[in-house]
Motif scaffolding. Sequence first.
Motif, PDB file in Angstrom:
ATOM      1  N   ASP A 134      56.975  48.506  63.535  1.00 15.94           N
ATOM      2  CA  ASP A 134      57.095  49.462  64.633  1.00 15.94           C
ATOM      3  C   ASP A 134      56.697  50.827  64.058  1.00 15.94           C
ATOM      4  O   ASP A 134      57.482  51.465  63.375  1.00 15.94           O
ATOM      5  CB  ASP A 134      58.537  49.470  65.146  1.00 15.94           C
ATOM      6  CG  ASP A 134      58.725  50.392  66.348  1.00 15.94           C
ATOM      7  OD1 ASP A 134      58.038  51.429  66.408  1.00 15.94           O
ATOM      8  OD2 ASP A 134      59.575  50.077  67.201  1.00 15.94           O
ATOM      9  N   LEU A 135      55.494  51.262  64.323  1.00 13.59           N
ATOM     10  CA  LEU A 135      54.968  52.474  63.692  1.00 13.59           C
ATOM     11  C   LEU A 135      55.741  53.724  64.096  1.00 13.59           C
ATOM     12  O   LEU A 135      55.905  54.642  63.291  1.00 13.59           O
ATOM     13  CB  LEU A 135      53.481  52.627  64.026  1.00 13.59           C
ATOM     14  CG  LEU A 135      52.564  51.543  63.456  1.00 13.59           C
ATOM     15  CD1 LEU A 135      51.123  51.787  63.894  1.00 13.59           C
ATOM     16  CD2 LEU A 135      52.653  51.514  61.941  1.00 13.59           C
ATOM     17  N   LEU A 152      58.914  53.613  62.069  1.00 13.62           N
ATOM     18  CA  LEU A 152      58.571  53.907  60.684  1.00 13.62           C
ATOM     19  C   LEU A 152      58.406  55.410  60.483  1.00 13.62           C
ATOM     20  O   LEU A 152      58.980  56.003  59.555  1.00 13.62           O
ATOM     21  CB  LEU A 152      57.279  53.182  60.296  1.00 13.62           C
ATOM     22  CG  LEU A 152      56.657  53.544  58.948  1.00 13.62           C
ATOM     23  CD1 LEU A 152      57.593  53.177  57.796  1.00 13.62           C
ATOM     24  CD2 LEU A 152      55.308  52.862  58.768  1.00 13.62           C
ATOM     25  N   ALA A 153      57.637  56.052  61.353  1.00 16.21           N
ATOM     26  CA  ALA A 153      57.411  57.494  61.238  1.00 16.21           C
ATOM     27  C   ALA A 153      58.715  58.271  61.370  1.00 16.21           C
ATOM     28  O   ALA A 153      58.953  59.239  60.634  1.00 16.21           O
ATOM     29  CB  ALA A 153      56.405  57.946  62.297  1.00 16.21           C
ATOM     30  N   SER A 154      59.569  57.836  62.275  1.00 18.02           N
ATOM     31  CA  SER A 154      60.845  58.514  62.476  1.00 18.02           C
ATOM     32  C   SER A 154      61.720  58.422  61.225  1.00 18.02           C
ATOM     33  O   SER A 154      62.343  59.406  60.806  1.00 18.02           O
ATOM     34  CB  SER A 154      61.581  57.903  63.674  1.00 18.02           C
ATOM     35  OG  SER A 154      62.862  58.484  63.836  1.00 18.02           O
ATOM     36  N   ASN A 155      61.760  57.253  60.615  1.00 17.67           N
ATOM     37  CA  ASN A 155      62.562  57.072  59.405  1.00 17.67           C
ATOM     38  C   ASN A 155      62.014  57.910  58.247  1.00 17.67           C
ATOM     39  O   ASN A 155      62.777  58.528  57.491  1.00 17.67           O
ATOM     40  CB  ASN A 155      62.598  55.600  59.010  1.00 17.67           C
ATOM     41  CG  ASN A 155      63.447  54.763  59.953  1.00 17.67           C
ATOM     42  OD1 ASN A 155      64.275  55.294  60.688  1.00 17.67           O
ATOM     43  ND2 ASN A 155      63.242  53.463  59.944  1.00 17.67           N
ATOM     44  N   LEU A 156      60.694  57.933  58.103  1.00 22.81           N
ATOM     45  CA  LEU A 156      60.091  58.738  57.041  1.00 22.81           C
ATOM     46  C   LEU A 156      60.369  60.220  57.263  1.00 22.81           C
ATOM     47  O   LEU A 156      60.678  60.957  56.312  1.00 22.81           O
ATOM     48  CB  LEU A 156      58.584  58.483  56.978  1.00 22.81           C
ATOM     49  CG  LEU A 156      58.124  57.065  56.628  1.00 22.81           C
ATOM     50  CD1 LEU A 156      56.604  57.015  56.547  1.00 22.81           C
ATOM     51  CD2 LEU A 156      58.737  56.580  55.332  1.00 22.81           C
ATOM     52  N   ASP A 157      60.264  60.659  58.500  1.00 23.85           N
ATOM     53  CA  ASP A 157      60.538  62.066  58.820  1.00 23.85           C
ATOM     54  C   ASP A 157      62.001  62.421  58.527  1.00 23.85           C
ATOM     55  O   ASP A 157      62.287  63.499  57.988  1.00 23.85           O
ATOM     56  CB  ASP A 157      60.248  62.341  60.297  1.00 23.85           C
ATOM     57  CG  ASP A 157      58.762  62.341  60.621  1.00 23.85           C
ATOM     58  OD1 ASP A 157      57.956  62.479  59.677  1.00 23.85           O
ATOM     59  OD2 ASP A 157      58.420  62.181  61.807  1.00 23.85           O
TER      60      ASP A 157
END
Length: 234
Positions: free
Chosen positions: A16-17, A20-25
Motif C-alpha cells: 500500500d504505497l 508506506l509513505a505515511s509511515n516513512l513520513d
Amino acid sequence: MPTTIADLETPMPIVDLDRLASNLDRAATYAKSHGLALRPHIKTHKSPRIASEQLKRGAVGVTCATPFEAEVMSAVCGDILVAYPPVGAPRATRLANLPAAAKLTVALDSMRSIKDLATAARAANRPIGVYVELDLGMHRVGVARVQEAVALAAAVRERPPLEFAGIAFYPGHVREPVDQQSSKLEKLNAALTEALRAFESAGLPPEVVSGGSTPTLWNTHELSGVTEFRPGTY
C-alpha cells in the motif's frame, strides 16, 4: 479492466504505497522533532527503492546486517552501518572493498573481529568506523561487561585506519506495546547511563550512541545519550 487482488496469483507481495509513505513520513518527523539521527535497518524490506525514499526524508544512512546487504545498498546510499558483528577475514575483506566513496561503519563485539577488520582496512587503504556493540538486555550480540567494551574501544584506537566512532545496542528484548514499556526502558536507561560514564571516565566518549528498534521507536527520545536509532519494520 483494472486488476484486482482476486486476479493475483499467490504468493504475491502487495504494498500500500500511501500507507508506506505515511509511515516513512511519520518516522522522519519523529526523528527531526527529537534531534535524532534516523538510520533505518533494511533487513526487512531489502529494497534500494524504499531505502532511497527513507534517505529522501532525511535518514542519515542505512543499517545492514550482512556484507551482501551492504554491497547492494552502496548503490543508493553513501553512509552504511553493518550492525550485526561480522566474524572472519572473508566478511571483513568484502566490507573493506565496498565502494571507496561510501562511508562505512561496522559494529563489533570481539577482538577477533577488530583484528580482521583492521587487516582488511589496511589492505584496502580505507578508514572504517567502529561502533562497539553492547549487550544491554537482548543477549544476542554485544559485550555484556562494560569494562570489556571500553577495552575493545581502546583496541580500535590502536589499529588505524579503524576509527572508534561510538557505541551501539539493540533493545530487542523490549517488545511490549509503546505505553507499557516504562519499566524495561528505565532499566535499559540505567544500564546505558552506566556504560556512558565508563567510556567518559576512560577518555573514550562515544561520538555516536546508536540504539533503538521498531517496538521502542516512539520512546527513543527517553533514552539518555542516544543520538541515532535504527528501526527496521516501521
